[in-house]
Design a protein around this motif. Structure first.
Motif, PDB file in Angstrom:
ATOM      1  N   LEU A  51       0.668  -1.273   0.000  1.00 12.48           N
ATOM      2  CA  LEU A  51       0.037  -0.069   0.048  1.00 12.48           C
ATOM      3  C   LEU A  51       0.844   1.276   0.046  1.00 12.48           C
ATOM      4  N   GLY A  52       2.063   1.103   0.903  1.00 12.36           N
ATOM      5  CA  GLY A  52       3.027   2.339   0.730  1.00 12.36           C
ATOM      6  C   GLY A  52       3.638   2.671  -0.659  1.00 12.36           C
ATOM      7  N   VAL A  80      -3.240  -4.558  -6.707  1.00 17.07           N
ATOM      8  CA  VAL A  80      -3.513  -3.109  -6.262  1.00 17.07           C
ATOM      9  C   VAL A  80      -4.678  -2.500  -7.080  1.00 17.07           C
ATOM     10  N   TYR A  81      -5.733  -2.216  -6.665  1.00 25.18           N
ATOM     11  CA  TYR A  81      -6.567  -1.476  -7.501  1.00 25.18           C
ATOM     12  C   TYR A  81      -7.309  -0.408  -6.685  1.00 25.18           C
ATOM     13  N   VAL A 141      -7.618   3.143  -2.148  1.00 25.50           N
ATOM     14  CA  VAL A 141      -6.588   2.005  -2.982  1.00 25.50           C
ATOM     15  C   VAL A 141      -6.999   0.741  -2.279  1.00 25.50           C
ATOM     16  N   ILE A 142      -6.761  -0.332  -2.788  1.00 26.80           N
ATOM     17  CA  ILE A 142      -7.450  -1.577  -2.362  1.00 26.80           C
ATOM     18  C   ILE A 142      -6.259  -2.568  -2.531  1.00 26.80           C
ATOM     19  N   VAL A 143      -5.425  -3.011  -1.383  1.00 24.42           N
ATOM     20  CA  VAL A 143      -4.476  -3.972  -1.640  1.00 24.42           C
ATOM     21  C   VAL A 143      -4.904  -5.464  -1.282  1.00 24.42           C
ATOM     22  N   PHE A 144      -4.711  -6.256  -2.502  1.00 32.08           N
ATOM     23  CA  PHE A 144      -5.114  -7.905  -2.053  1.00 32.08           C
ATOM     24  C   PHE A 144      -3.637  -8.558  -1.991  1.00 32.08           C
ATOM     25  N   TYR A 145      -3.354  -9.076  -0.922  1.00 34.27           N
ATOM     26  CA  TYR A 145      -2.160  -9.675  -0.592  1.00 34.27           C
ATOM     27  C   TYR A 145      -2.170 -10.997  -0.305  1.00 34.27           C
ATOM     28  N   ALA A 146      -1.418 -11.989  -1.047  1.00 30.55           N
ATOM     29  CA  ALA A 146      -1.685 -13.421  -0.623  1.00 30.55           C
ATOM     30  C   ALA A 146      -0.102 -14.017  -0.604  1.00 30.55           C
ATOM     31  N   SER A 147       0.112 -14.744   0.551  1.00 33.42           N
ATOM     32  CA  SER A 147       1.811 -15.446   0.786  1.00 33.42           C
ATOM     33  C   SER A 147       1.393 -16.928   0.882  1.00 33.42           C
TER      34      SER A 147
END
Lengths: 484, 230
Positions: A51-52, A80-81, A141-147
């Motif tokens: 996001l940063g 990110v969208y 801003v939307i962050v979709f994060y997967a690990s």
């Protein structure tokens, strides 16, 4: 053969196994939750750093993703969208996650793609497009994060392997310990078994080991064994004694018959002599028959006591059995020139069976007749007294020496052998009487004055009593030194 | 020969006594309890004692011990219904010479009694020989130079007793005691008559006397032909 030790060890092992499994599961569960918590913190941090990396192009006043600023593991995926739905950028390996994933803000979820497990997070932020103006325009801003969780899974797997290995090692050690302890704990039982196993018909000594005596669980068994063995030994000795005595009596009887016949053929004799000899042998046979009959009667009556079924007997009328016995013996009394007097009460109800009354009365009256001098009197009396019957037979005979009285009820005891000889006594009559009386928990007593006469008193129950105790029968206290 | 029979069982005693009187023609006294038996044994007139083990009063073993404690060497045969080794050993150790278990064979009992008497007198064979005289205790016959000598039962018993005690001087009293039981009236002149008959029968073809009279002392067997002349 099934072993108690094995069974105990198996029970201990099973419970330990259950405990191990539970402990392992709890441990693994805790480990897992802790690790995932840490993973989620890391996930949130990484999402925040993505996001940063969303910057604003000041000229165009549009947000852009500065991918250069992102330094994250390559296996992670992000997208990110903008909240308008416009995609801002994504990781090189980005693929659309499965459709069923709900992209709630701040939520943590998981999915599987290409056989790899992922945990994901969706976070939201905002960017001011023209920071210098106020009020400025902002964009969401939307962050979709997967690990991938592979590392956590591997770590958990290793932890699990270690836990299971360690626990099972402890389990094996404790099983060994349990087996040893159980085996040691079973030792008193084995010692008790060895002590009990050393008992034979010739050696009755049973000494329970101290180890068994001092154990709460075994002391009862040891004590029970001790008491049972004592009782068994007593009855075994009694029987042995009886067999010994009976063998002696039978051998003597056989000796008489055999040797009198041998004497008869020792040398030629006249027909009259042979006849007389055969007649004597017949009398000897009759005596032996009587002896065998009485031994059987005694054995049968003694059996009754051990069976202990006295209270089941019906109440019967005794008067008739007694008067019948008296009538049968009147001719014998006449033969001896004796007066036979009777004093019988009416309504003599009793638990004693008529057969036993007959045996009792016949034996006692016959004894009195045989021990009386011609011209004497034999008195038979039967009185009822509350719940007992008192049956007495008195004679005016020669009496019994006081030192013989304790032995008169012993089997095969003949107070005066010369008298027994003339009457052909077997020495069993009074023993049978005592056995019968004992079987009804009654009492038999003998009083005698030398030269004046003898009185035998029998006390028997006339009706059922709540508790009956029989105190063992068959005096085995033969006089010392009378063995032969 | 005279036997003491200590047996409390009336019929057993009766049968053994009859057999001994009829067979080897022994004199038999019966005691029915241990104490009487022990007292009778003290008389020392018996050539053998038959003792039953199980007796009222004093038991057989006690009677045996009291007999032996007096130094009495009379042979004792025990009758017993017990056959355990221990009791047999105990009996033999207490001084019994033989034992027989009940039920015994009457023939065997008599044979054992005869053998014990023989042994007690120091002889082994049932046939005794004095010069040309032969006394067979089994057949109860006397032969002189192979010819049967017909003796009355009492004559036979006197000769048998003398031959069993070959070197001793036997008084008339002794003969009376050993040849008659208590049921008989005894007179010493009866012995004299029997001896004289015996001598007459044995010396039918007169070849020296077999029985020597020692005046006032009694009789003795003459074992060698020239003994009389010495």
């Amino acid at each position: 053969m099934r072993s108690l030790t094995h069974r105990l060890v198996v029970v201990v092992l099973l419970s330990e196994l259950l405990l191990t499994i539970t402990v392992t599961a709890i441990n693994l569960g805790y480990e897992r939750s802790q690790r995932y918590k840490a993973f989620d913190v890391m996930l949130r941090g990484r999402a925040a750093s993505v996001l940063g990396a969303v910057e604003v192009d000041e000229q165009k006043e549009v947000p852009v993703l500065n991918t250069k600023a992102i330094d994250l593991p390559q296996s992670d995926r992000y997208n990110v969208y903008l909240d308008s739905g416009e995609q801002l950028g994504h990781s090189p390996n980005w693929v659309e996650p499965p459709a069923n994933i709900i992209l709630d803000r701040g939520q943590i979820g998981r999915f599987r793609a290409e056989y790899v497990h992922y945990r994901y997070i969706t976070i939201q932020g905002s960017r001011k497009l023209d920071p210098d103006n106020a009020p400025s325009r902002t964009v969401g801003v939307i962050v979709f994060y997967a690990s991938p969780t592979t590392s956590v899974r591997d770590a958990l797997l290793h932890a699990g392997e270690f836990l299971i290995g360690a626990n099972f090692l402890v389990l094996a050690l404790s099983a060994l310990l349990a087996a040893t302890l159980v085996r040691r704990g079973m030792q008193p039982l084995q010692q008790l078994a060895i002590a009990a196993g050393s008992i034979t018909a010739t050696s009755w000594t049973f000494d329970p080991p101290q180890s068994a005596r001092s154990l709460k669980e075994l002391s009862g068994l040891a004590h029970a064994l001790e008491t049972t063995l004592l009782g068994l030994e007593r009855s075994f000795r009694q029987q042995q004694h009886f067999i010994h005595d009976a063998a002696h009596e039978l051998k003597t009887a056989v000796t008489i018959i055999k040797s009198s016949l041998q004497l008869l053929i020792y040398q030629p004799r006249t027909a009259e002599e042979y006849r007389a000899g055969v007649e004597t042998s017949l009398i000897d046979c009759g005596r032996m028959e009587d002896l065998v009959q009485k031994m059987l009667t005694l054995a049968r009556v003694e059996q009754l006591v051990t069976a202990g079924q006295i209270n089941d007997r019906p109440t019967v009328e005794a008067g008739e059995a007694i008067s019948q016995a008296i009538e049968h013996l009147r001719s014998v009394a006449d033969l001896h020139s004796l007066q036979l007097e009777t004093q019988l009460a009416d309504n003599l109800t009793t638990l004693v069976s008529p057969d036993h009354w007959d045996t009792l009365a016949t034996n006692l009256i016959l004894n009195a007749i045989q021990h009386s001098q011609p011209g004497g009197t034999v008195t038979v009396s039967c009185q009822i007294n509350q719940d007992t019957i008192l049956f007495t037979v008195s004679d005016s005979g020669s009496g019994i020496p006081s030192d013989s009285i304790p032995y008169v009820f012993d089997r095969f005891y003949r107070g005066d052998p010369s008298r027994a000889r003339t009457t052909g006594g077997t020495g069993l009559g009074l023993a049978i009487c005592k056995a019968i009386v004992d079987s009804y928990a009654g009492k038999i007593q003998i009083e005698s004055v030398l030269g004046q006469g003898t009185k035998v008193s029998v006390t028997l129950p006339s009706q059922s009593r709540p508790t009956l105790h029989s105190n063992g029968i068959g005096q085995s206290a033969r006089r010392e030194g009378e063995e032969g | 020969m005279r036997i003491l029979l200590i047996e409390d069982e009336h019929r057993v005693a009766e049968i053994i006594a009859s057999a001994l009187r009829e067979g080897p023609r022994y004199a038999v006294d019966i005691a029915t309890d241990g104490r009487t038996g022990s007292n009778l044994a003290q008389d020392g007139v018996y050539d053998l004692i038959v003792l039953d083990l199980m007796l009222p009063g004093l038991n057989g073993l006690d009677v045996l011990r009291s007999i032996r404690s007096r130094g009495d060497r009379t042979p004792v045969l025990i009758l017993t219904a017990r056959a355990e080794k221990e009791s047999v050993i105990e009996l033999l150790n207490a001084g019994a010479d033989d034992y027989l278990g009940k039920p015994y064979d009457l023939g065997e009992l008599i044979a054992r009694i005869k053998a014990l008497i023989r042994r007690g007198k120091g002889a082994a064979s049932p046939v005794f020989t004095v010069r040309d005289l032969e006394l067979n205790t089994l057949e109860m016959t006397v032969k002189r130079s192979g010819n049967l000598v017909d003796l009355s039962p009492m004559e036979y018993r006197i000769l048998e007793y003398l031959i069993h005690n070959p070197r001793a001087v036997i008084s008339k009293q002794q003969l009376l005691e050993h040849l008659y039981d208590y049921n008989w009236e005894r007179h010493s002149n009866v012995i004299e008559a029997h001896i004289s008959n015996l001598r007459r029968k044995l010396n039918a073809e007169s070849d020296g006397s077999y029985i020597m009279t020692l005046r006032g002392r009694g009789y003795r067997l003459v074992q060698f032909k020239n003994e009389m002349e010495q």
